[in-house]
Design a protein around this motif. Structure first.
Motif, PDB file in Angstrom:
ATOM      1  N   LEU A  62     -39.194 -20.995  28.384  1.00 16.19           N
ATOM      2  CA  LEU A  62     -39.735 -19.891  27.594  1.00 16.19           C
ATOM      3  C   LEU A  62     -39.621 -20.215  26.111  1.00 16.19           C
ATOM      4  O   LEU A  62     -39.483 -19.321  25.295  1.00 16.19           O
ATOM      5  CB  LEU A  62     -38.960 -18.589  27.885  1.00 16.19           C
ATOM      6  CG  LEU A  62     -39.270 -17.857  29.178  1.00 16.19           C
ATOM      7  CD1 LEU A  62     -38.416 -16.589  29.285  1.00 16.19           C
ATOM      8  CD2 LEU A  62     -40.746 -17.475  29.245  1.00 16.19           C
ATOM      9  N   ASN A  63     -39.677 -21.489  25.764  1.00 25.37           N
ATOM     10  CA  ASN A  63     -39.488 -21.921  24.379  1.00 25.37           C
ATOM     11  C   ASN A  63     -38.145 -21.465  23.833  1.00 25.37           C
ATOM     12  O   ASN A  63     -38.040 -21.042  22.678  1.00 25.37           O
ATOM     13  CB  ASN A  63     -40.629 -21.405  23.488  1.00 25.37           C
ATOM     14  CG  ASN A  63     -41.957 -21.985  23.887  1.00 25.37           C
ATOM     15  OD1 ASN A  63     -42.809 -21.271  24.409  1.00 25.37           O
ATOM     16  ND2 ASN A  63     -42.143 -23.264  23.655  1.00 25.37           N
ATOM     17  N   LEU A  64     -37.125 -21.503  24.694  1.00 28.27           N
ATOM     18  CA  LEU A  64     -35.760 -21.181  24.319  1.00 28.27           C
ATOM     19  C   LEU A  64     -34.868 -22.348  24.703  1.00 28.27           C
ATOM     20  O   LEU A  64     -35.208 -23.145  25.586  1.00 28.27           O
ATOM     21  CB  LEU A  64     -35.285 -19.915  25.038  1.00 28.27           C
ATOM     22  CG  LEU A  64     -36.006 -18.612  24.706  1.00 28.27           C
ATOM     23  CD1 LEU A  64     -35.637 -17.537  25.711  1.00 28.27           C
ATOM     24  CD2 LEU A  64     -35.657 -18.153  23.296  1.00 28.27           C
ATOM     25  N   SER A  65     -33.724 -22.419  24.075  1.00 35.64           N
ATOM     26  CA  SER A  65     -32.737 -23.430  24.437  1.00 35.64           C
ATOM     27  C   SER A  65     -31.364 -22.772  24.516  1.00 35.64           C
ATOM     28  O   SER A  65     -31.151 -21.678  23.978  1.00 35.64           O
ATOM     29  CB  SER A  65     -32.721 -24.579  23.429  1.00 35.64           C
ATOM     30  OG  SER A  65     -32.394 -24.099  22.139  1.00 35.64           O
ATOM     31  N   ALA A  66     -30.460 -23.424  25.202  1.00 40.06           N
ATOM     32  CA  ALA A  66     -29.109 -22.882  25.350  1.00 40.06           C
ATOM     33  C   ALA A  66     -28.101 -24.005  25.176  1.00 40.06           C
ATOM     34  O   ALA A  66     -28.392 -25.167  25.443  1.00 40.06           O
ATOM     35  CB  ALA A  66     -28.931 -22.215  26.704  1.00 40.06           C
ATOM     36  N   SER A  67     -26.925 -23.617  24.727  1.00 38.66           N
ATOM     37  CA  SER A  67     -25.847 -24.596  24.573  1.00 38.66           C
ATOM     38  C   SER A  67     -24.530 -23.951  24.934  1.00 38.66           C
ATOM     39  O   SER A  67     -24.368 -22.723  24.851  1.00 38.66           O
ATOM     40  CB  SER A  67     -25.802 -25.130  23.140  1.00 38.66           C
ATOM     41  OG  SER A  67     -25.487 -24.085  22.237  1.00 38.66           O
ATOM     42  N   ARG A  68     -23.592 -24.790  25.346  1.00 38.23           N
ATOM     43  CA  ARG A  68     -22.239 -24.324  25.656  1.00 38.23           C
ATOM     44  C   ARG A  68     -21.262 -25.172  24.850  1.00 38.23           C
ATOM     45  O   ARG A  68     -20.753 -26.181  25.314  1.00 38.23           O
ATOM     46  CB  ARG A  68     -21.946 -24.426  27.150  1.00 38.23           C
ATOM     47  CG  ARG A  68     -20.620 -23.797  27.545  1.00 38.23           C
ATOM     48  CD  ARG A  68     -20.524 -23.696  29.040  1.00 38.23           C
ATOM     49  NE  ARG A  68     -19.237 -23.136  29.444  1.00 38.23           N
ATOM     50  CZ  ARG A  68     -18.912 -22.888  30.712  1.00 38.23           C
ATOM     51  NH1 ARG A  68     -19.786 -23.140  31.671  1.00 38.23           N
ATOM     52  NH2 ARG A  68     -17.736 -22.385  31.003  1.00 38.23           N
TER      53      ARG A  68
END
Lengths: 114, 113
Positions: A62-68
């Motif tokens: 969805l044109n999003l990114s995530a990081s931890r």
């Protein structure tokens, strides 16, 4: 007791602007973490999950990114918001390796993109 | 294609009646089915859940009936209270514990006194 915090509570942003949403889990070591998106009046769509620091799997684009970046922190971001990004973002956690894998949701962040 | 289907979309019951919410699924790999309750503006809260090895799960006024052969389950809310008015989501998870849940579209329940 485990607690899950999400920040901010709500955001109003312009199309094309960047976004960063956060989630912190306290009281549980190395949980599985999840991001979900919910359109107003709609169902929950899983976006990302992470089983360990530095490792994130994408479920839907969805044109999003995530990081931890930390064991207890999960970040959702994008450099350029779209109108379709409006909605309710929910972070969830679960115990790793559990057969019932109960997921507990945070209070959510409401995002409006104009 | 919706992998988890819920019906009805909305349901109105009187206080004291039993509300029945239905859920069905397509994927035989689903083995765990939680039901979540959500109030407006809040995150979903786990209500009750069942593993595919069971055919019934009770917790107070809430009961899940599960039919693995037909890939159907239902949530019964006995003695419905006005405070039960909320949206209820049926969800399913494959036997990969790390992956998340697939949700149905929800059933909005209204309980009138």
């Amino acid at each position: 007791a485990q607690t899950i915090h999400q920040w901010p509570v709500a955001e109003i942003k312009a199309v094309g602007s960047p976004l960063s949403l956060g989630c912190t889990i306290k009281g549980k070591s190395s949980p599985n973490l999840y991001w979900y998106w919910q359109a107003t009046g709609g169902t929950l769509q899983q976006l990302f999950y992470s089983i360990t620091v530095g490792q994130v799997e994408s479920v839907v684009q969805l044109n999003l990114s995530a990081s931890r970046p930390k064991d207890d922190q999960f970040i959702l971001s994008t450099e350029k918001l779209l109108l379709s990004h409006s909605g309710f973002y929910l972070c969830a956690w679960s115990l790793p390796g559990g057969a019932q894998d109960t997921q507990y949701f945070g209070p959510g962040t409401r995002l409006l993109v104009l | 294609q919706q992998q988890v289907r819920q019906s009805p979309q909305s349901l109105t019951v009187w206080e004291g009646e039993t509300a029945i919410l239905n859920c069905s699924y397509e994927n035989s790999a689903f083995d765990y089915f939680p039901w979540y309750q959500q109030f407006p503006g809040e995150g979903p809260a786990l209500l009750i859940s069942i593993l595919s090895v069971s055919d019934k799960k009770e917790d107070g006024r809430f009961t899940i009936f599960f039919n693995k052969r037909e890939k159907k389950l239902s949530l019964h809310i006995a003695d419905s209270q006005p405070g039960d008015s909320a949206t209820y989501f049926c969800a399913a998870r494959k036997n990969n514990y790390a992956q998340g849940l697939t949700f149905g579209l929800g059933t909005r329940v209204s309980v009138f006194p």
